[in-house]
Scaffold this active site. Sequence first.
Site, mmCIF file in Angstrom:
data_model
loop_
_atom_site.group_PDB
_atom_site.id
_atom_site.type_symbol
_atom_site.label_atom_id
_atom_site.label_comp_id
_atom_site.label_asym_id
_atom_site.label_seq_id
_atom_site.Cartn_x
_atom_site.Cartn_y
_atom_site.Cartn_z
ATOM 1 N N LYS A 33 0.847 -1.194 0.000
ATOM 2 C CA LYS A 33 0.000 0.000 0.000
ATOM 3 C C LYS A 33 0.881 1.242 0.000
ATOM 4 O O LYS A 33 1.592 1.510 0.973
ATOM 5 C CB LYS A 33 -0.919 0.040 1.230
ATOM 6 C CG LYS A 33 -1.956 1.167 1.081
ATOM 7 C CD LYS A 33 -2.589 1.584 2.378
ATOM 8 C CE LYS A 33 -1.806 2.592 3.164
ATOM 9 N NZ LYS A 33 -1.606 3.898 2.507
ATOM 10 N N GLY B 201 7.099 4.739 8.199
ATOM 11 C CA GLY B 201 6.260 5.921 8.392
ATOM 12 C C GLY B 201 6.538 6.528 9.753
ATOM 13 O O GLY B 201 7.611 6.324 10.334
ATOM 14 N N SER B 202 5.560 7.255 10.260
ATOM 15 C CA SER B 202 5.789 8.000 11.511
ATOM 16 C C SER B 202 5.795 7.063 12.716
ATOM 17 O O SER B 202 5.207 5.974 12.685
ATOM 18 C CB SER B 202 4.701 9.053 11.677
ATOM 19 O OG SER B 202 3.448 8.396 11.788
ATOM 20 N N THR B 203 6.420 7.528 13.782
ATOM 21 C CA THR B 203 6.470 6.746 15.022
ATOM 22 C C THR B 203 5.066 6.553 15.582
ATOM 23 O O THR B 203 4.722 5.477 16.077
ATOM 24 C CB THR B 203 7.401 7.444 16.021
ATOM 25 O OG1 THR B 203 8.731 7.379 15.491
ATOM 26 C CG2 THR B 203 7.382 6.782 17.387
ATOM 27 N N GLY C 269 3.519 3.877 13.697
ATOM 28 C CA GLY C 269 4.272 2.651 13.999
ATOM 29 C C GLY C 269 3.861 2.040 15.326
ATOM 30 O O GLY C 269 3.738 0.824 15.459
ATOM 31 N N GLU D 177 10.041 0.920 10.395
ATOM 32 C CA GLU D 177 11.051 1.962 10.146
ATOM 33 C C GLU D 177 10.373 3.280 10.419
ATOM 34 O O GLU D 177 9.504 3.702 9.655
ATOM 35 C CB GLU D 177 11.472 1.942 8.683
ATOM 36 C CG GLU D 177 11.954 0.613 8.203
ATOM 37 C CD GLU D 177 12.395 0.714 6.766
ATOM 38 O OE1 GLU D 177 11.732 1.378 5.964
ATOM 39 O OE2 GLU D 177 13.424 0.136 6.471
ATOM 40 N N CYS E 36 13.976 10.580 6.841
ATOM 41 C CA CYS E 36 13.939 10.003 8.192
ATOM 42 C C CYS E 36 15.315 10.094 8.844
ATOM 43 O O CYS E 36 15.439 10.303 10.040
ATOM 44 C CB CYS E 36 13.495 8.556 8.121
ATOM 45 S SG CYS E 36 14.517 7.567 7.029
ATOM 46 N N GLU F 212 10.533 15.268 15.778
ATOM 47 C CA GLU F 212 10.837 15.245 14.345
ATOM 48 C C GLU F 212 10.019 16.323 13.641
ATOM 49 O O GLU F 212 8.795 16.322 13.711
ATOM 50 C CB GLU F 212 10.487 13.868 13.765
ATOM 51 C CG GLU F 212 10.893 13.725 12.312
ATOM 52 C CD GLU F 212 10.515 12.367 11.732
ATOM 53 O OE1 GLU F 212 9.348 11.951 11.893
ATOM 54 O OE2 GLU F 212 11.380 11.738 11.114
HETATM 55 P P1 NAD Z 1 2.486 8.136 8.229
HETATM 56 O O1 NAD Z 1 2.766 7.280 9.405
HETATM 57 O O2 NAD Z 1 1.463 9.195 8.359
HETATM 58 O O3 NAD Z 1 2.016 7.231 6.982
HETATM 59 C C1 NAD Z 1 2.823 6.231 6.442
HETATM 60 C C2 NAD Z 1 1.955 5.209 5.730
HETATM 61 O O4 NAD Z 1 1.126 4.548 6.679
HETATM 62 C C3 NAD Z 1 0.999 5.807 4.695
HETATM 63 O O5 NAD Z 1 0.894 4.896 3.626
HETATM 64 C C4 NAD Z 1 -0.323 5.887 5.465
HETATM 65 O O6 NAD Z 1 -1.452 5.878 4.612
HETATM 66 C C5 NAD Z 1 -0.242 4.629 6.307
HETATM 67 N N1 NAD Z 1 -1.014 4.644 7.551
HETATM 68 C C6 NAD Z 1 -1.377 5.729 8.307
HETATM 69 N N2 NAD Z 1 -2.028 5.300 9.420
HETATM 70 C C7 NAD Z 1 -2.052 3.946 9.374
HETATM 71 C C8 NAD Z 1 -2.553 2.927 10.254
HETATM 72 N N3 NAD Z 1 -3.161 3.229 11.401
HETATM 73 N N4 NAD Z 1 -2.367 1.624 9.911
HETATM 74 C C9 NAD Z 1 -1.719 1.301 8.760
HETATM 75 N N5 NAD Z 1 -1.247 2.214 7.885
HETATM 76 C C10 NAD Z 1 -1.399 3.523 8.199
HETATM 77 O O7 NAD Z 1 3.897 8.728 7.768
HETATM 78 P P2 NAD Z 1 4.197 9.757 6.572
HETATM 79 O O8 NAD Z 1 3.836 11.119 7.013
HETATM 80 O O9 NAD Z 1 3.621 9.237 5.295
HETATM 81 O O10 NAD Z 1 5.800 9.613 6.447
HETATM 82 C C11 NAD Z 1 6.690 10.383 7.159
HETATM 83 C C12 NAD Z 1 7.299 9.583 8.291
HETATM 84 O O11 NAD Z 1 7.955 8.421 7.790
HETATM 85 C C13 NAD Z 1 8.359 10.342 9.056
HETATM 86 O O12 NAD Z 1 8.139 10.176 10.438
HETATM 87 C C14 NAD Z 1 9.661 9.662 8.633
HETATM 88 O O13 NAD Z 1 10.699 9.756 9.568
HETATM 89 C C15 NAD Z 1 9.215 8.254 8.435
HETATM 90 N N6 NAD Z 1 10.152 7.518 7.584
HETATM 91 C C16 NAD Z 1 10.993 6.600 8.165
HETATM 92 C C17 NAD Z 1 11.950 5.920 7.388
HETATM 93 C C18 NAD Z 1 12.906 4.945 8.019
HETATM 94 O O14 NAD Z 1 13.566 4.207 7.274
HETATM 95 N N7 NAD Z 1 13.016 4.889 9.336
HETATM 96 C C19 NAD Z 1 12.027 6.166 6.018
HETATM 97 C C20 NAD Z 1 11.158 7.110 5.458
HETATM 98 C C21 NAD Z 1 10.219 7.778 6.251
#
Ligand code: NAD
Length: 492
Positions: A182, A234-236, A239, A256, A290, A389
């Site tokens: 996704k 994605g975000s903490t 996560g 991640e 990130c 962040e």
């Molecule tokens: P986000 O957590 O808002 O969304 C990430 C993904 O998760 C999207 O596809 C979103 O639709 C989906 N999502 C949202 N809520 C969900 C849920 N409850 N269950 C399942 N899926 C869900 O993050 P973002 O704003 O898209 O990305 C930015 C973040 O990603 C930053 O915090 C960044 O540090 C992190 N990031 C980490 C790494 C790493 O390798 N550690 C790499 C890239 C980005």
Amino acid sequence: MTATAPPSYVRNQIVVGGRWRDPSGGDVIEVVSPATEQVVGSAVAATVADVDLAVAAAAHAHATGPWRHATMEERVAVVERMCAALEPRLEDVLQLVTWEMGVPIRASRALHRDMAVGSVRHACAAARRVVVEEYREGVVDALVRLEPVGVVASVAPWNGPFLQALYKIVYPLLAGCPVVFKPAPETPLDAFHVAEAFAEAGLPEGMLSILPGGPALGEYLVGHPGVDAVFFTGSTETGRRIGGVCGAAMRRMVLELGGKSAAIVLDDADLSAAVPSLGSGAFGNTGQNCAATSRILVARSRHDELVEALVATAEALTVGDPLDEGTDLGPLVSRRQRDRVEGYTRLALDDGAVAAAPGGRPADLPRGWFLRPTVLAGVDNSARIAQEEVFGPVVCVIPFDDDADAVRMADDSPYGLHGAVHTADEDRALSVARAVRTGTFSVNGFVLNSERPFGGVKASGVGRKYGVEGIREFMEVKTVNLARGAGTFSAR
Ligand code: NAD
């Protein structure tokens, strides 16, 4: 943007188990260029019914299909054919990513062509090094095997969409697992190129689904009873939520997450060499990395000199049209993201920080979600700007007294993703690198290395991507104890 007319990237179908089909619902996700605020494309959104179909196709392929029992070499051959099939599409992909999320075309080439293709080659090399079955002699001789974990739900963010689609699909596939992917709703289009290339490469049916959608679809997917492992970036905050779901279901996960990484500049550092990489670490991808080193800890004796050099670097960066070859910094991905960054900067100034490079919206760019880079001095490491962040082009500079103080301050963070040290002394570099609690660290640079394991500790996540470790995340260990006739088995 320099193009005469905006493109119209349209995807009317989704991919379920390797086949293109209409989704079960009629919702459309619009893709808005963050540089022009115009709609430049769309993708049909998948529904929960499509998730059910995709997971069922994946589970069926895992139970009955050839991929699970294929050798590593056979899987690598398909991935290499996929990589060759991608080559003629890469120029289009670079443009697409630039329109979708505003990364400057020059950076897009480095990230979404060189690093993306490189990451697939590294994945293939790593796969060849995985020891899938080992005979171990002991009190009872045994075979220790690695077996694919099963159906993997891969969920990606928007900040490096093509690279992320590639590795989030390729690593579980090399481990022998089907993938339901996704993408983020901001960048729903890139992964279709990967699916097309895999179709040309002859990936067996059922092994790959691409389901555009938002958080609700992601939540349904990661909680689906047919899913065996979750690969989330994605975000903490998200996560933690997914970690709860996986914990309750006893489901394997790789998370991640975010970071607030510290680059440490020791008193002997060569600033002319350090500052360009501190600039890329803080402002690259408009700070939406990130691994960004968004805190710079500097020896007190070098503080003023460093701030001055960083300000010069920040002010020399060209902010503007991401399609222009001369652009260094594109826009933030969305209005919401720009508002968030501005909010954090205001908060820091209210807390007493000094804007050495003030940032702000460029007057010559009335459209698009642009911000100039900000350098903040006089920040306390406990301030929110130093602890949370921001995910934008904002860096804070904080002085320290000695190496131990620098390590203590670097570790005084909820996160532990990345970090760096700049020094002329190799021993001091390695002693700092060994002491700081992070999953990844760079010496005298800002290195994103897709050949070696990458990931975080503490609130930056669980597990690793890349390298042999990145494949093993999607393999379970099985021990086959050979109670009788061990001699016969070992002779095999
Ligand atoms: P986000 O957590 O808002 O969304 C990430 C993904 O998760 C999207 O596809 C979103 O639709 C989906 N999502 C949202 N809520 C969900 C849920 N409850 N269950 C399942 N899926 C869900 O993050 P973002 O704003 O898209 O990305 C930015 C973040 O990603 C930053 O915090 C960044 O540090 C992190 N990031 C980490 C790494 C790493 O390798 N550690 C790499 C890239 C980005």
